[in-house]
Design a protein around this motif. Structure first.
Motif, short mmCIF file in Angstrom:
data_model
loop_
_atom_site.label_atom_id
_atom_site.label_comp_id
_atom_site.label_asym_id
_atom_site.label_seq_id
_atom_site.Cartn_x
_atom_site.Cartn_y
_atom_site.Cartn_z
N TYR A 159 -36.86 -12.81 -42.09
CA TYR A 159 -35.17 -12.71 -42.61
C TYR A 159 -35.35 -12.16 -43.25
CZ TYR A 159 -31.20 -16.58 -44.01
OH TYR A 159 -30.28 -16.41 -44.48
N THR A 160 -36.28 -11.81 -44.79
CA THR A 160 -35.79 -10.42 -45.15
C THR A 160 -34.96 -9.52 -45.47
OG1 THR A 160 -36.72 -12.31 -46.88
CG2 THR A 160 -36.20 -9.42 -47.90
N GLN A 163 -31.58 -9.37 -43.84
CA GLN A 163 -30.54 -9.51 -44.36
C GLN A 163 -31.03 -8.46 -45.78
OE1 GLN A 163 -28.94 -12.49 -45.45
NE2 GLN A 163 -28.38 -11.75 -47.04
N ILE A 257 -22.12 -8.69 -44.95
CA ILE A 257 -22.37 -9.28 -43.26
C ILE A 257 -20.50 -9.62 -42.82
CG2 ILE A 257 -22.73 -11.85 -42.71
CD1 ILE A 257 -24.05 -12.18 -46.30
N ASN A 277 -31.53 -21.97 -41.08
CA ASN A 277 -31.67 -20.91 -40.77
C ASN A 277 -32.44 -19.77 -39.54
OD1 ASN A 277 -30.89 -20.67 -43.13
ND2 ASN A 277 -32.24 -20.18 -44.25
N THR A 288 -28.69 -14.40 -39.71
CA THR A 288 -29.79 -14.93 -40.05
C THR A 288 -29.85 -16.34 -40.46
OG1 THR A 288 -27.88 -14.34 -41.78
CG2 THR A 288 -30.20 -12.99 -41.98
N PRO A 312 -26.11 -9.65 -41.08
CA PRO A 312 -25.81 -8.42 -41.90
C PRO A 312 -25.64 -6.88 -41.48
CG PRO A 312 -28.02 -10.44 -42.14
CD PRO A 312 -27.06 -10.78 -41.25
#
Ligand SMILES: Cc1cc2nc3c(=O)[nH]c(=O)nc-3n(C[C@H](O)[C@H](O)[C@H](O)COP(=O)(O)OP(=O)(O)OC[C@H]3O[C@@H](n4cnc5c(N)ncnc54)[C@H](O)[C@@H]3O)c2cc1C
Length: 386
Positions: A159-160, A163, A257, A277, A288, A312
Motif C-alpha cells: 500500500y505504502t 501510495q 492522485i 483498501n 490503492t 497515486p
C-alpha cells in the motif's frame, strides 16, 4: 487611504474560508478571497456528477474531530448526520477491518490461530490500545515480531509503495511508526469524540461562510493575477509556500492522485464498505482504494452510484494537484528555508496545509486557521486604522 483597503486571501479551502469569515464577521473588515480553481471549498469540494451523485472531487473527505471548539465553530454553518467510518482491506482474498484489529486477526488467520495471536499481543501490550507495528517489531518475543512482519507485509508494504512511489525505507520512519494494530473489537477507523458528516455536504458550509456581505469571492484567479493590481492591508496565503517565493530554493515535492470516477446505474450500493483498501502489490491492483460516495454521503435520491478508484502518481505542477507532501527529512529541510523567508514578511500570513507543507485533517486546518486569526491576523488588522 488605509481604511479602504481589503485583506486578500489566497485559496478558498477551509483555511482561507475560516480567515475570510472571521475577518468579515468579527472585525467587520472587507475581504477579497480568490482561488485558482473554478470553485470554492478547496479539497472539500463535493459537487454532483452528471448522474446527480454527490462526489468528493479530490478524494473522500470524512469529518472527525476531538476539538470541541472546531465542532462548535463549524456547527454554525451546518447541521450534521451521524457517520462512523469503517474501512476494509483485501488481505489474502478476505476483507478484513483496517487498522488491523482483533476481528482482522480472526478473519486473516482463522479463529483459533487468530485468538492465540491476540492473546500473545494483549498479554504484552494490554487491551483497547493501539500498538505501532514498529513497537511490535522490537518485542523480545519471536512470535510477536513474526506477527508484526506479517502485518507489515500484508497491510503496509505494498500500500505504502503504491501510495508514495517509494519503499517504506525511503520514507521517514515516522510513517511506518504510525501504523497501528488496534487491540480491540472497535472496528471504527477513527475513535474521535465527534464523528459526523455535514448533512447537506461541504459546499453549503463554504457558501454560508463566504456569503457575508463584506466578502468578495473570485474563482479561476491566481495570486499572480491580483497581487500588484490593487493594494491590500494584509495577505493571507494558503497556497503552496514555495510558489509564493517563485520556488527560489527549488520546488517542494508532492504526491498526486488520479481519481478514476466509475459511475453505474444502481438502486443499491455496489460496495460492501464505504472505502475498500487494496494493500496488494501494484501488479494485482494498481489502485490503492475505492470509495462509494453514496455510502459516505447517505444520498438516497439517485438511481446511479459512483465509486472513486485512487491511482497515486507523480505530481507535475500545472498538470495535476499537489495532494500530499512527501514525508522525507530532506523535504522538511527545504520547507524550513521557505519558512524562514516567510517569517521576514510582516504583510503576509501563511496558513494551511500547502503553506505549512504538512498533512492536516480538515479539523486541524480549521483549528490552525482559527488560531492564526486570533494570534496573528486580528491583532495586525486591528492595529491598522479602520
Ligand atoms: C485525498 C485526500 C483525502 C483527504 N481526506 C480527508 C478526510 O477524510 N478527512 C479530513 O479531515 N481531511 C482529509 N483531507 C485533508 C483536507 O483536504 C485538508 O485538511 C484541507 O484541504 C485543508 O484545507 P486548506 O484550505 O489548508 O487547503 P485546500 O483545501 O487545499 O485549499 C487550498 C486552496 O488554495 C488554492 N490555491 C493554491 N494556490 C493558489 C494560488 N497561487 N492562487 C489562488 N489559489 C490558490 C487551491 O486551489 C485550493 O483550493 C484529505 C486530503 C486529501 C489530499
Amino acid at each position: 487611504m488605509i481604511s479602504d483597503l481589503r485583506t486578500l486571501i489566497v485559496g478558498s479551502g477551509f483555511s482561507g474560508a475560516v480567515l475570510a469569515e472571521r475577518i468579515a464577521a468579527v472585525l467587520g473588515r472587507r475581504v477579497l478571497i480568490i482561488d485558482r480553481r473554478a470553485h470554492v471549498a478547496g479539497n472539500a469540494y463535493d459537487p454532483k456528477d452528471s448522474h446527480g451523485v454527490v462526489i468528493h472531487e479530490y478524494g473522500p473527505h470524512i469529518f472527525h474531530t476531538n476539538a470541541p471548539h472546531v465542532a462548535e465553530y463549524l456547527s454554525r454553518f451546518t447541521a450534521w448526520r451521524p457517520y462512523e467510518h469503517r474501512v476494509r482491506g483485501l488481505v489474502d482474498d478476505e476483507w478484513v477491518p483496517l487498522p488491523f484489529n482483533m476481528t482482522s486477526f480472526e478473519i486473516a488467520f482463522g479463529e483459533v490461530e487468530g485468538r492465540r495471536l491476540i492473546k500473545l499481543l494483549t498479554d504484552e501490550f494490554g487491551v483497547e490500545v493501539k500498538t505501532p507495528i514498529l513497537k511490535m517489531r522490537q518485542s523480545a518475543s519471536r512470535d510477536v515480531r513474526r506477527i508484526a512482519d506479517l502485518i507489515y507485509e500484508k497491510v503496509f508494504l505494498h500500500y505504502t509503495t503504491k501510495q508514495w512511489g517509494l519503499t517504506p525505507e525511503e520514507l521517514d520512519t515516522s510513517v511506518s511508526a504510525r501504523v497501528p494494530v488496534h487491540l480491540s473489537r472497535d472496528d471504527r477507523y477513527f475513535q474521535d469524540a465527534f464523528q459526523f458528516m455535514p448533512s447537506e455536504g461541504y459546499l453549503p458550509i463554504f457558501h454560508r461562510m463566504l456569503g457575508h456581505p463584506l466578502i468578495e469571492v473570485r474563482t479561476s484567479t491566481s495570486h499572480t493575477d491580483v497581487i500588484g493590481t490593487e493594494p491590500f492591508n494584509h495577505i493571507v496565503f494558503t497556497g503552496p509556500i514555495d510558489e509564493y517565493f517563485d520556488c527560489r530554493h527549488g520546488a517542494l515535492p508532492y504526491r498526486s492522485i488520479r481519481f478514476d470516477m466509475r459511475a453505474q446505474p444502481a438502486a443499491e450500493p455496489v460496495q460492501r464498505w464505504t472505502v475498500e483498501n487494496y494493500p496488494t502489490p501494484a501488479s494485482q491492483h494498481p489502485f490503492t482504494r475505492s470509495t462509494e460516495f453514496r455510502l459516505l454521503t447517505g444520498q438516497t435520491d439517485v438511481d446511479w452510484t459512483t465509486c472513486a478508484y485512487e491511482y497515486p502518481e507523480a505530481y507535475v505542477p500545472g498538470q495535476n494537484e499537489p495532494h500530499y507532501p512527501i514525508p522525507r527529512e530532506e523535504n522538511r529541510a527545504l520547507f524550513r528555508l521557505y519558512e524562514a523567508d516567510a517569517r521576514k514578511l510582516s504583510s503576509v500570513s501563511f496558513v494551511g496545509r500547502l503553506a505549512d507543507y504538512n498533512y492536516y485533517n480538515m479539523d486541524q486546518a480549521v483549528a490552525s486557521a482559527l488560531a492564526c486569526f486570533e494570534k496573528r491576523v486580528a491583532p495586525k488588522l486591528t492595529g491598522i486604522a479602520a
